[in-house]
Design a protein around this motif. Sequence first.
Motif, mmCIF file in Angstrom:
data_model
loop_
_atom_site.group_PDB
_atom_site.id
_atom_site.type_symbol
_atom_site.label_atom_id
_atom_site.label_comp_id
_atom_site.label_asym_id
_atom_site.label_seq_id
_atom_site.Cartn_x
_atom_site.Cartn_y
_atom_site.Cartn_z
ATOM 1 N N GLN A 1 -3.246 3.636 -5.938
ATOM 2 C CA GLN A 1 -4.274 3.699 -4.900
ATOM 3 C C GLN A 1 -3.851 4.764 -3.909
ATOM 4 N N ALA A 2 -4.812 5.457 -3.344
ATOM 5 C CA ALA A 2 -4.516 6.448 -2.310
ATOM 6 C C ALA A 2 -5.758 6.664 -1.479
ATOM 7 N N GLY A 3 -5.541 7.085 -0.267
ATOM 8 C CA GLY A 3 -6.686 7.437 0.547
ATOM 9 C C GLY A 3 -6.393 7.400 2.017
ATOM 10 N N PRO A 4 -7.299 7.984 2.768
ATOM 11 C CA PRO A 4 -7.178 7.932 4.222
ATOM 12 C C PRO A 4 -7.607 6.553 4.725
ATOM 13 N N LEU A 5 -7.125 6.210 5.881
ATOM 14 C CA LEU A 5 -7.528 4.981 6.556
ATOM 15 C C LEU A 5 -8.051 5.353 7.931
ATOM 16 N N PRO A 6 -8.882 4.510 8.516
ATOM 17 C CA PRO A 6 -9.127 4.718 9.936
ATOM 18 C C PRO A 6 -7.775 4.520 10.622
ATOM 19 N N PRO A 7 -7.513 5.155 11.733
ATOM 20 C CA PRO A 7 -6.193 4.989 12.365
ATOM 21 C C PRO A 7 -5.858 3.513 12.602
ATOM 22 N N VAL A 8 -4.688 3.101 12.110
ATOM 23 C CA VAL A 8 -4.210 1.729 12.265
ATOM 24 C C VAL A 8 -2.935 1.791 13.108
ATOM 25 N N ASP A 9 -2.996 1.221 14.313
ATOM 26 C CA ASP A 9 -1.840 1.245 15.215
ATOM 27 C C ASP A 9 -0.868 0.124 14.910
ATOM 28 N N PHE A 10 0.406 0.458 14.899
ATOM 29 C CA PHE A 10 1.503 -0.497 14.741
ATOM 30 C C PHE A 10 2.318 -0.452 16.024
ATOM 31 N N ALA A 11 2.531 -1.599 16.645
ATOM 32 C CA ALA A 11 3.217 -1.647 17.934
ATOM 33 C C ALA A 11 4.734 -1.562 17.816
ATOM 34 N N THR A 12 5.317 -2.198 16.790
ATOM 35 C CA THR A 12 6.779 -2.254 16.715
ATOM 36 C C THR A 12 7.360 -1.661 15.445
ATOM 37 N N GLY A 13 6.523 -1.197 14.536
ATOM 38 C CA GLY A 13 7.012 -0.592 13.305
ATOM 39 C C GLY A 13 6.188 -1.025 12.116
ATOM 40 N N ILE A 14 6.468 -0.401 10.972
ATOM 41 C CA ILE A 14 5.790 -0.771 9.730
ATOM 42 C C ILE A 14 6.815 -1.389 8.792
ATOM 43 N N PHE A 15 6.576 -2.649 8.457
ATOM 44 C CA PHE A 15 7.407 -3.370 7.498
ATOM 45 C C PHE A 15 6.599 -3.523 6.226
ATOM 46 N N ILE A 16 7.163 -3.107 5.104
ATOM 47 C CA ILE A 16 6.504 -3.210 3.812
ATOM 48 C C ILE A 16 6.976 -4.487 3.127
ATOM 49 N N ASP A 17 6.037 -5.400 2.952
ATOM 50 C CA ASP A 17 6.284 -6.703 2.327
ATOM 51 C C ASP A 17 5.778 -6.610 0.888
ATOM 52 N N ARG A 18 6.698 -6.481 -0.059
ATOM 53 C CA ARG A 18 6.327 -6.344 -1.473
ATOM 54 C C ARG A 18 6.343 -7.703 -2.152
ATOM 55 N N SER A 19 5.336 -7.951 -2.998
ATOM 56 C CA SER A 19 5.297 -9.199 -3.769
ATOM 57 C C SER A 19 4.692 -8.914 -5.135
ATOM 58 N N GLY A 20 4.657 -9.925 -5.966
ATOM 59 C CA GLY A 20 4.255 -9.738 -7.349
ATOM 60 C C GLY A 20 5.491 -9.416 -8.177
ATOM 61 N N THR A 21 5.302 -9.188 -9.450
ATOM 62 C CA THR A 21 6.452 -8.943 -10.318
ATOM 63 C C THR A 21 6.613 -7.476 -10.688
ATOM 64 N N GLY A 22 5.680 -6.632 -10.263
ATOM 65 C CA GLY A 22 5.801 -5.196 -10.522
ATOM 66 C C GLY A 22 6.600 -4.513 -9.421
ATOM 67 N N SER A 23 6.878 -3.238 -9.617
ATOM 68 C CA SER A 23 7.565 -2.449 -8.594
ATOM 69 C C SER A 23 6.591 -1.412 -8.051
ATOM 70 N N SER A 24 6.851 -0.941 -6.838
ATOM 71 C CA SER A 24 5.944 0.012 -6.221
ATOM 72 C C SER A 24 6.709 1.168 -5.593
ATOM 73 N N GLU A 25 6.013 2.285 -5.509
ATOM 74 C CA GLU A 25 6.501 3.480 -4.821
ATOM 75 C C GLU A 25 5.387 3.889 -3.864
ATOM 76 N N LEU A 26 5.742 4.235 -2.625
ATOM 77 C CA LEU A 26 4.730 4.524 -1.622
ATOM 78 C C LEU A 26 5.049 5.782 -0.841
ATOM 79 N N VAL A 27 3.990 6.372 -0.314
ATOM 80 C CA VAL A 27 4.105 7.402 0.715
ATOM 81 C C VAL A 27 3.137 7.002 1.817
ATOM 82 N N LEU A 28 3.654 6.920 3.047
ATOM 83 C CA LEU A 28 2.813 6.594 4.203
ATOM 84 C C LEU A 28 2.535 7.877 4.960
ATOM 85 N N TYR A 29 1.340 7.988 5.513
ATOM 86 C CA TYR A 29 0.956 9.160 6.313
ATOM 87 C C TYR A 29 0.715 8.704 7.746
ATOM 88 N N LEU A 30 1.529 9.246 8.670
ATOM 89 C CA LEU A 30 1.511 8.825 10.064
ATOM 90 C C LEU A 30 1.153 9.962 10.991
#
Length: 93
Positions: free
Chosen positions: A63-92
């Motif tokens: 999946q990829a795409g732009p988002l409307p701006p989403v503000d994070f006050a204290t940081g971004i924590f990535i909570d991974r679940s399921g049995t697969g693995s993931s690779e991500l790139v965040l755009y800030l």
Amino acid sequence: MARAIPLATGTADAQAVTGACTLVGFSARETGGTNSADVTFRDGTDASGAIKAIARLVANGSQAGPLPPVDFATGIFIDRSGTGSSELVLYLL
């Protein structure tokens, strides 16, 4: 201009960003090839932070795409679940 923050392939939760920031997009893929993976973007430093966005990745999918701006006050924590693995790139901003 947005800056890219890559997160390595894995199944473990990860602190992606510490401190206030604005997420404007992401790209993610499931890298195991046989199982789905869920990625929950939380505001904070652990898995108890408020949920700001969720991506469900099918086996070997992406999946990829732009988002409307989403503000994070204290940081971004990535909570991974399921049995697969993931690779991500965040755009800030």
